[in-house]
Motif scaffolding. Structure first.
Motif, mmCIF file in Angstrom:
data_model
loop_
_atom_site.group_PDB
_atom_site.id
_atom_site.type_symbol
_atom_site.label_atom_id
_atom_site.label_comp_id
_atom_site.label_asym_id
_atom_site.label_seq_id
_atom_site.Cartn_x
_atom_site.Cartn_y
_atom_site.Cartn_z
ATOM 1 N N TYR A 171 -2.727 12.363 -9.408
ATOM 2 C CA TYR A 171 -2.395 13.201 -8.254
ATOM 3 C C TYR A 171 -2.663 14.683 -8.525
ATOM 4 O O TYR A 171 -3.395 15.322 -7.753
ATOM 5 C CB TYR A 171 -0.944 12.955 -7.851
ATOM 6 N N TYR B 61 1.185 6.641 -6.822
ATOM 7 C CA TYR B 61 0.079 7.570 -7.035
ATOM 8 C C TYR B 61 0.577 9.005 -7.135
ATOM 9 O O TYR B 61 0.130 9.786 -7.990
ATOM 10 C CB TYR B 61 -0.939 7.422 -5.903
ATOM 11 N N ARG B 62 1.514 9.372 -6.286
ATOM 12 C CA ARG B 62 2.039 10.740 -6.288
ATOM 13 C C ARG B 62 2.778 11.074 -7.584
ATOM 14 O O ARG B 62 2.947 12.248 -7.917
ATOM 15 C CB ARG B 62 2.963 10.958 -5.088
ATOM 16 N N ASN C 292 -11.240 3.389 1.073
ATOM 17 C CA ASN C 292 -9.880 3.641 0.593
ATOM 18 C C ASN C 292 -9.074 2.384 0.274
ATOM 19 O O ASN C 292 -7.850 2.408 0.296
ATOM 20 C CB ASN C 292 -9.111 4.509 1.606
ATOM 21 N N HIS D 58 0.831 -1.201 0.000
ATOM 22 C CA HIS D 58 0.000 0.000 0.000
ATOM 23 C C HIS D 58 0.872 1.260 0.000
ATOM 24 O O HIS D 58 0.577 2.233 -0.699
ATOM 25 C CB HIS D 58 -0.916 -0.003 1.222
ATOM 26 N N GLU E 233 0.929 4.179 -2.826
ATOM 27 C CA GLU E 233 0.768 5.604 -2.556
ATOM 28 C C GLU E 233 1.895 6.425 -3.191
ATOM 29 O O GLU E 233 1.673 7.524 -3.708
ATOM 30 C CB GLU E 233 0.733 5.852 -1.048
ATOM 31 N N GLU E 234 3.097 5.871 -3.159
ATOM 32 C CA GLU E 234 4.226 6.570 -3.779
ATOM 33 C C GLU E 234 4.058 6.646 -5.294
ATOM 34 O O GLU E 234 4.375 7.661 -5.925
ATOM 35 C CB GLU E 234 5.530 5.869 -3.410
ATOM 36 N N ARG F 193 -8.173 9.726 -3.155
ATOM 37 C CA ARG F 193 -6.845 9.274 -2.740
ATOM 38 C C ARG F 193 -5.940 10.394 -2.233
ATOM 39 O O ARG F 193 -4.917 10.122 -1.609
ATOM 40 C CB ARG F 193 -6.144 8.544 -3.889
ATOM 41 N N PRO G 215 -4.272 12.683 0.152
ATOM 42 C CA PRO G 215 -4.206 12.578 1.616
ATOM 43 C C PRO G 215 -4.953 13.713 2.310
ATOM 44 O O PRO G 215 -4.928 14.865 1.861
ATOM 45 C CB PRO G 215 -2.703 12.646 1.910
#
Length: 319
Positions: free
Chosen positions: A172, A166-167, A259, A159, A163-164, A307, A309
């Motif tokens: 993003y 996704y950025r 999420n 996960h 997330e990394e 997504r 944050p």
């Protein structure tokens, strides 16, 4: 983590529930079941440490464990409930300590259970369901004499890696643009009552109200006909109440978001859930059906951009 700092030394981040067992109650089998559960799930063995001003987390190596056993055979349900509440309210150390607490309790020769408590940093509601389902399935298999080796659970690191990625993706900046637009217009922060000048307390209670069968069927039928989730109906009821009590035309309510975006996430325990600001407006000329449509359009837009944050959304809101 931010909530932990704001209410340090309290139980605000505890997630606690009890699994009751009636019929064949076998403490040694439960001990083995819990041991297999911890051995198979690295998220449970997460530890947090400080190095200077930095926080680091790692997975503790698996070490066989004996879980505490409490005997309530000579007590009653009130004694058990008092113990449950006491454990639930007991603050958990966050750094350099286990972030879970499991205990076995006995009520009689054929009845007992397991109390499971986890810190919110390593768990959420879905995670607790995963743990309980694995516990129940493994316990029943061991009772029947089957082998019950639990395969390693998916790692929460997947996960983090997602997330990394996704950025770095095109989603993003698109999500940032969405939230920037949503937050451009002020919204009234909805609350059922004003807090005044007193310090906020982390202690909460729940009021539960039962529905009649006729009202329950009416809500269900409305949701089926309009193709909306029950959540939307209750959200709109809350919105109408807020409109009538504070007169807000555009208001914000925090809503929890699941999420978990793929099958691997759904099989992974850990802190996934996010609370996002759900902003809507009410026009007094609308019918309830029109309000439903507006809410669902905004809801699906929020889900498409969920997504980003929460900390980044709050930074935008503060600008």
């Amino acid at each position: 983590w931010s909530l932990e700092q704001a209410y340090s030394g309290t139980s605000i981040n505890n997630i606690c529930e009890t699994l009751r067992i009636r019929g064949r109650f076998d403490i040694p089998v439960l001990q083995k079941t819990l041991d297999l559960l911890v051995a198979s799930d690295g998220t449970l063995r997460t530890r947090i440490i400080r190095e200077g001003d930095a926080l680091l987390q790692y997975e503790e190596d698996y070490v066989p464990e004996r879980f505490p056993v409490f005997d309530f055979s000579r007590s009653d349900e009130d004694g058990l409930h008092h113990w449950e509440r006491s454990i639930a309210k007991e603050a958990m150390p966050v750094t350099e300590a286990p972030l879970y607490y499991f205990a076995i309790f006995k009520l009689g020769e054929h009845e007992g259970g397991v109390l499971l408590k986890c810190h919110h940093i390593i768990s959420d509601g879905w995670s607790q369901v995963l743990l309980i389902n694995k516990l129940a399935d493994t316990y029943l298999k061991l009772l029947s004499g089957e082998e019950a080796e639990l395969p390693p659970a998916p790692s929460y690191r997947l996960h983090v890696a997602s997330e990394e990625e996704y950025r770095k993706s095109r989603h993003y900046p698109a999500d940032r643009d969405y939230w920037r637009e949503v937050l451009a217009e002020p919204a009234y922060p909805a609350a059922l009552r004003e807090t005044g000048g007193a310090a906020l307390s982390p202690v909460g209670q729940r009021l539960s109200f039962g529905f009649s069968n006729s009202l329950n069927h009416a809500i269900y039928n409305y949701c089926a006909e309009r193709r909306v989730a029950p959540f939307a109906v209750f959200y709109m009821a809350l919105a109408l109440y807020i409109k009538r009590t504070v007169g807000a035309e555009r208001f914000c309510v925090g809503v929890p978001i699941y999420n978990r975006i793929n099958l691997s996430d759904r099989d992974t325990s850990g802190m996934f859930v996010s609370t996002l600001p759900f902003i809507n407006r009410i026009d007094e000329d609308w019918t309830f059906s029109r309000f439903t449509e507006e809410v669902m359009i905004n809801w699906y837009d929020l889900l498409r951009h969920q997504r980003l944050p929460f900390a980044e959304i709050m930074e935008m809101a503060a600008l």
